[in-house]
Scaffold this motif. Structure first.
Motif, mmCIF file in Angstrom:
data_model
loop_
_atom_site.group_PDB
_atom_site.id
_atom_site.type_symbol
_atom_site.label_atom_id
_atom_site.label_comp_id
_atom_site.label_asym_id
_atom_site.label_seq_id
_atom_site.Cartn_x
_atom_site.Cartn_y
_atom_site.Cartn_z
ATOM 1 N N ALA A 237 0.825 -1.208 0.000
ATOM 2 C CA ALA A 237 0.000 0.000 0.000
ATOM 3 C C ALA A 237 0.862 1.262 0.000
ATOM 4 C CB ALA A 237 -0.928 -0.005 1.213
ATOM 5 N N ARG A 238 1.911 1.277 0.829
ATOM 6 C CA ARG A 238 2.757 2.478 0.915
ATOM 7 C C ARG A 238 3.484 2.743 -0.404
ATOM 8 N NH1 ARG A 238 3.995 3.407 6.490
ATOM 9 N NH2 ARG A 238 1.952 3.408 7.514
ATOM 10 N N LEU A 239 4.009 1.676 -1.015
ATOM 11 C CA LEU A 239 4.749 1.873 -2.256
ATOM 12 C C LEU A 239 3.809 2.254 -3.393
ATOM 13 C CD1 LEU A 239 7.419 1.855 -3.759
ATOM 14 C CD2 LEU A 239 7.077 -0.593 -4.191
ATOM 15 N N SER A 240 2.647 1.634 -3.465
ATOM 16 C CA SER A 240 1.685 1.975 -4.514
ATOM 17 C C SER A 240 1.268 3.438 -4.420
ATOM 18 C CB SER A 240 0.460 1.062 -4.417
ATOM 19 O OG SER A 240 -0.424 1.293 -5.494
ATOM 20 N N GLU A 241 1.112 3.940 -3.197
ATOM 21 C CA GLU A 241 0.788 5.354 -3.008
ATOM 22 C C GLU A 241 1.910 6.248 -3.516
ATOM 23 O OE1 GLU A 241 0.124 5.798 1.131
ATOM 24 O OE2 GLU A 241 -1.780 4.687 1.156
ATOM 25 N N ARG A 242 3.150 5.827 -3.261
ATOM 26 C CA ARG A 242 4.307 6.660 -3.636
ATOM 27 C C ARG A 242 4.540 6.688 -5.136
ATOM 28 N NH1 ARG A 242 6.897 9.395 -3.635
ATOM 29 N NH2 ARG A 242 9.043 9.180 -2.981
ATOM 30 N N VAL A 243 4.358 5.547 -5.808
ATOM 31 C CA VAL A 243 4.728 5.487 -7.230
ATOM 32 C C VAL A 243 3.537 5.592 -8.160
ATOM 33 C CG1 VAL A 243 6.782 4.132 -6.690
ATOM 34 C CG2 VAL A 243 4.669 2.954 -7.346
ATOM 35 N N GLY A 244 2.327 5.458 -7.632
ATOM 36 C CA GLY A 244 1.137 5.568 -8.468
ATOM 37 C C GLY A 244 0.986 4.452 -9.473
ATOM 38 N N ARG A 245 1.596 3.317 -9.173
ATOM 39 C CA ARG A 245 1.501 2.157 -10.056
ATOM 40 C C ARG A 245 1.103 0.935 -9.229
ATOM 41 N NH1 ARG A 245 0.183 3.993 -14.043
ATOM 42 N NH2 ARG A 245 0.598 2.050 -15.160
ATOM 43 N N PRO A 246 0.498 -0.082 -9.857
ATOM 44 C CA PRO A 246 0.187 -1.322 -9.134
ATOM 45 C C PRO A 246 1.471 -1.998 -8.661
ATOM 46 C CG PRO A 246 -0.938 -1.232 -11.247
ATOM 47 C CD PRO A 246 0.061 -0.137 -11.262
ATOM 48 N N VAL A 247 1.408 -2.613 -7.494
ATOM 49 C CA VAL A 247 2.585 -3.262 -6.910
ATOM 50 C C VAL A 247 2.273 -4.726 -6.633
ATOM 51 C CG1 VAL A 247 4.152 -3.332 -4.935
ATOM 52 C CG2 VAL A 247 3.435 -1.113 -5.883
ATOM 53 N N ALA A 248 3.078 -5.620 -7.195
ATOM 54 C CA ALA A 248 3.035 -7.038 -6.841
ATOM 55 C C ALA A 248 4.053 -7.248 -5.729
ATOM 56 C CB ALA A 248 3.378 -7.902 -8.049
ATOM 57 N N PHE A 249 3.602 -7.784 -4.601
ATOM 58 C CA PHE A 249 4.450 -7.862 -3.407
ATOM 59 C C PHE A 249 4.659 -9.316 -3.006
ATOM 60 C CE2 PHE A 249 4.774 -8.025 1.278
ATOM 61 C CZ PHE A 249 5.928 -7.275 1.456
ATOM 62 N N GLY A 250 5.878 -9.650 -2.595
ATOM 63 C CA GLY A 250 6.134 -11.029 -2.201
ATOM 64 C C GLY A 250 7.364 -11.183 -1.336
ATOM 65 N N HIS A 251 7.685 -12.431 -1.077
ATOM 66 C CA HIS A 251 8.827 -12.827 -0.258
ATOM 67 C C HIS A 251 10.040 -13.024 -1.160
ATOM 68 C CE1 HIS A 251 11.246 -15.665 2.211
ATOM 69 N NE2 HIS A 251 10.719 -14.999 3.224
ATOM 70 N N ASP A 252 11.186 -12.508 -0.737
ATOM 71 C CA ASP A 252 12.359 -12.544 -1.615
ATOM 72 C C ASP A 252 12.787 -13.960 -1.976
ATOM 73 O OD1 ASP A 252 13.230 -13.060 0.987
ATOM 74 O OD2 ASP A 252 15.084 -11.896 0.783
ATOM 75 N N VAL A 253 12.766 -14.855 -1.008
ATOM 76 C CA VAL A 253 13.225 -16.223 -1.274
ATOM 77 C C VAL A 253 12.230 -16.976 -2.155
ATOM 78 C CG1 VAL A 253 13.773 -18.446 -0.210
ATOM 79 C CG2 VAL A 253 14.638 -16.322 0.792
ATOM 80 N N ARG A 254 10.937 -16.811 -1.882
ATOM 81 C CA ARG A 254 9.948 -17.478 -2.738
ATOM 82 C C ARG A 254 10.009 -16.938 -4.164
ATOM 83 N NH1 ARG A 254 6.769 -17.319 1.994
ATOM 84 N NH2 ARG A 254 5.454 -15.586 1.346
ATOM 85 N N ALA A 255 10.270 -15.642 -4.301
ATOM 86 C CA ALA A 255 10.403 -15.069 -5.641
ATOM 87 C C ALA A 255 11.605 -15.666 -6.363
ATOM 88 C CB ALA A 255 10.524 -13.551 -5.559
ATOM 89 N N GLY A 256 12.722 -15.791 -5.647
ATOM 90 C CA GLY A 256 13.896 -16.422 -6.244
ATOM 91 C C GLY A 256 13.632 -17.867 -6.601
ATOM 92 N N GLY A 257 12.871 -18.559 -5.741
ATOM 93 C CA GLY A 257 12.496 -19.937 -6.042
ATOM 94 C C GLY A 257 11.633 -20.024 -7.280
ATOM 95 N N LEU A 258 10.692 -19.093 -7.413
ATOM 96 C CA LEU A 258 9.845 -19.047 -8.609
ATOM 97 C C LEU A 258 10.693 -18.901 -9.871
ATOM 98 C CD1 LEU A 258 6.975 -18.770 -9.880
ATOM 99 C CD2 LEU A 258 7.221 -16.296 -9.546
ATOM 100 N N ALA A 259 11.698 -18.015 -9.804
ATOM 101 C CA ALA A 259 12.564 -17.805 -10.968
ATOM 102 C C ALA A 259 13.372 -19.062 -11.288
ATOM 103 C CB ALA A 259 13.492 -16.621 -10.713
#
Length: 307
Positions: free
Chosen positions: A103-125
Motif C-alpha cells: 500500500a505504501r509503495l503503490s501510493e508513492r509510485v502511483g503504479r500497481p505493486v506485486a508484493f512477495g517474499h524474496d526467497v519465494r520469488a527467487g524460487g519461482l525464478a
C-alpha cells in the motif's frame, strides 16, 4: 499476451537490487539494472519507511528508461511476509514488523505493486527459468545475510515462510532472532565473515574473503567454514526428513564458492543421513539476481484487469 514493462526490486539484508524488465510470461529481458545498499536506521519502522522511499526512487530512475510509465512494480522483501495483505510481518535482520509495503509503495509510485517474499520469488525464478526447472519437488536455498528456503511441491512454490535459517541445530550460539543454535547464526554469509573476524581479530569484507582463505589452507578460516557446512547440512537434513525433496538448489552469495561449498556439504550430508534419501545438490543458475527476476515475474503475472 503483449509485452509489458515492469520495475522489479529485491530488498536484501545488505543490498537492494533493482532492474527494469520487459516481456511477458517467462520471456523476460532486463533492460537496465541498479544496486545500492539497503538503508538501515536502527529502528525497524523507520527502516521500512526508508526502504519504501529508496524503492520509489529506484522505480522513478529505472522507469525513465522505459520511455513511458511502467505497467507495474514487483517488490520482494526478506523475513516473514503476508503476500495477500501486502505486509512485511517481521524481519529479524532489518527489524520491521507489520509494515504495509504494498500500500505504501503503490501510493508513492502511483503504479500497481506485486508484493512477495524474496526467497519465494527467487524460487519461482529458478523453477521457471533456472536450476529447478522440471523438478516437481525441490528446495531453493539462497544463502546470504540470512537463510530461508523456497519449498517446491508438485511443481509449485508454496506460499509459506521456509525459515530454515532459524531451525535450532544444536550449536548453542545466539542468533539475531533472539534464539540460539540457528542454522543462520553459523552458516549465513554474514555469520561466516563475522565469526572469522571474532575468532582471529582480522576483519574481512565478507564470506568470499573467508572462502579464499580456506582455499589457501588458512586454519581458522577452515574451522569456521567446516562449522558453517555442518550447520547447513543439519538444516538440509530437516528439510529432507519433512519434505523429501529431489534436489536442493543452493543460491545466494555463498553459492558462488561452488565446489568449496558443495563438496564438503555433500560429504557431511552423507555422514549424517541414515535412512532418508539425500537430496541432489545443485547450484542455482540465476545467481544473486534470482530474487529480482522473480519479482519481475510476479509483476508480469498480475492479470491486467486486477491492476
Amino acid at each position: 499476451m503483449h509485452t509489458r514493462s515492469v520495475v522489479a526490486v529485491d530488498v536484501g539484508g545488505t543490498e537492494t537490487k533493482a532492474a527494469l524488465f520487459t516481456g511477458s510470461g517467462d520471456d523476460v529481458v532486463a533492460v537496465a539494472r541498479q544496486r545500492l545498499a539497503t538503508p538501515r536506521t536502527g529502528d525497524g519502522a523507520t527502516t521500512a519507511d526508508a526502504v519504501v522511499e529508496t524503492v520509489a526512487g529506484l522505480v522513478a530512475a529505472l522507469g525513465e528508461r522505459a520511455g513511458r510509465p511502467v505497467d507495474a512494480v514487483g517488490l520482494v522483501v526478506p523475513g516473514v511476509v503476508d503476500e495477500e495483505a501486502g505486509t512485511g510481518v517481521y524481519s529479524a535482520n532489518l527489524g520491521w514488523r507489520d509494515h504495509p509495503f504494498r500500500a505504501r509503495l503503490s501510493e508513492r509510485v502511483g503504479r500497481p505493486v506485486a508484493f512477495g517474499h524474496d526467497v519465494r520469488a527467487g524460487g519461482l525464478a529458478e523453477v521457471r527459468l533456472g536450476a529447478a526447472r522440471g523438478l516437481r519437488d525441490a528446495v531453493v536455498l539462497p544463502i546470504g545475510t540470512g537463510i530461508a528456503a523456497a519449498l517446491v511441491v508438485g511443481g509449485r512454490v508454496l506460499a509459506v515462510d521456509g525459515e530454515i535459517g532459524h531451525v535450532d541445530v544444536g550449536h548453542g550460539e545466539p542468533c539475531g532472532c533472539g534464539s540460539t543454535g540457528c542454522v543462520e547464526a553459523r552458516a549465513s554469509s554474514a555469520a561466516i565473515a563475522r565469526r572469522f573476524t571474532a575468532r582471529t581479530g582480522r576483519p574481512v569484507a565478507g564470506a568470499a574473503d573467508v572462502a579464499a582463505l580456506v582455499r589457501a589452507g588458512e586454519k581458522d578460516a577452515t574451522v569456521v567454514w567446516r562449522e558453517a557446512v555442518d550447520a547447513l547440512a543439519r538444516g538440509i537434513l530437516v528439510l529432507a526428513a519433512l519434505l523429501g525433496p529431489r534436489a536442493v538448489v543452493l543460491g545466494g552469495g555463498l553459492a558462488l564458492a561452488g565446489d568449496l561449498l558443495v563438496d564438503p556439504l555433500r560429504e557431511r550430508l552423507d555422514e549424517l543421513t541414515t535412512f532418508h534419501r539425500r537430496p541432489e545438490l545443485r547450484l542455482a543458475a540465476l545467481g544473486d539476481e534470482a530474487g529480482c527476476l522473480g519479482a519481475a515475474l510476479l509483476a508480469l503475472d498480475t492479470p491486467e484487469e486486477k491492476r
